[in-house]
Design a protein around this motif. Structure first.
Motif, short mmCIF file in Angstrom:
data_model
loop_
_atom_site.label_atom_id
_atom_site.label_comp_id
_atom_site.label_asym_id
_atom_site.label_seq_id
_atom_site.Cartn_x
_atom_site.Cartn_y
_atom_site.Cartn_z
N PHE A 23 80.80 -3.96 -35.03
CA PHE A 23 81.63 -5.11 -35.39
C PHE A 23 81.47 -5.45 -36.87
O PHE A 23 80.36 -5.50 -37.38
CB PHE A 23 81.24 -6.34 -34.56
N CYS A 61 84.59 -9.81 -37.21
CA CYS A 61 84.64 -9.63 -35.77
C CYS A 61 83.45 -10.34 -35.10
O CYS A 61 83.61 -10.97 -34.06
CB CYS A 61 84.67 -8.15 -35.42
N SER A 77 88.43 -2.95 -27.20
CA SER A 77 88.46 -3.04 -28.67
C SER A 77 87.78 -1.82 -29.28
O SER A 77 88.23 -1.29 -30.31
CB SER A 77 87.83 -4.33 -29.17
N PRO A 88 88.78 -7.36 -36.38
CA PRO A 88 89.46 -8.34 -35.52
C PRO A 88 90.75 -7.80 -34.91
O PRO A 88 91.06 -8.10 -33.75
CB PRO A 88 89.73 -9.51 -36.48
N LEU A 117 89.95 -5.95 -31.81
CA LEU A 117 89.65 -6.88 -30.74
C LEU A 117 90.95 -7.49 -30.18
O LEU A 117 91.12 -7.59 -28.96
CB LEU A 117 88.71 -7.99 -31.22
#
Length: 193
Positions: free
Chosen positions: A5, A9, A141, A155, A158
């Motif tokens: 991430f 995120c 994701s 993001p 996700l």
């Protein structure tokens, strides 16, 4: 997976946890992840939602409305005819999750005697566990990132994962706001390539 991430995120997950706590929910669901994403209005993928009129306050109201509608009023008399004592169920739930846990706004007076805490963590602080649909969206994701040959989960990945989990509350909020999920997913992917 979380090591992939990006900072934004990770911030989304933190914001999602804060949204769940603010709504007094015991777990972090896909709807909270959506709210967390909407807390990053500068992200190009998230801006697609805002461009369509779905901003954080609007989504928060939609989540609250959908959750309240999903909790149908139980007819105590009808349940009694099949041997279910609604008062006993309510008492047990409140002993585990706190007084007022069955109300639309959640526990009314802080932690109850049955609140589960691990090292000071629980509904009021620390990490809230993810619901199955949130876990699925997080897994999707990663798949979104891998499909786009990305080493990091952004993001937008996700958001793509949330949109792929079409039965989730997050997807319903987006769909109810007038978005076509496959079309939006394609537009999100375009921002990532």
């Amino acid at each position: 997976m979380f090591e992939r991430f990006t900072a934004d995120c990770r911030r989304t997950v933190v914001l999602a946890q804060e949204e769940a706590r603010m709504l007094r929910h015991p777990m972090t669901g896909s709807e909270h992840l959506l709210l967390g994403l909407l807390g990053l209005p500068d992200d190009a993928s998230v801006a697609l939602l805002a461009d369509g009129g779905l901003d954080l306050p609007t989504a928060r109201q939609a989540v609250q409305r959908l959750l309240e509608a999903a909790a149908p009023e139980l007819d105590a008399e009808a349940l009694g005819t099949i041997g279910i004592d609604l008062d006993a169920v309510r008492e047990k739930v409140e002993s585990v999750f706190g007084v007022g846990a069955l109300s639309a706004t959640g526990p009314a007076s802080g932690p109850g005697p049955g609140d589960r805490r691990r090292g000071g963590r629980g509904v009021l602080g620390g990490h809230l566990p993810f619901t199955p649909d949130a876990k699925k969206a997080l897994e999707l994701s990663l798949r979104e990132a891998l499909a786009l040959s990305s080493r990091e989960i952004l993001p937008g990945h996700l958001l793509g994962g949330l949109l792929r989990e079409e039965q989730s509350l997050a997807a319903r909020v987006v769909r109810d706001h007038g978005f076509d999920l496959p079309t939006l997913r394609d537009r999100v992917r375009a921002t990532l390539t």
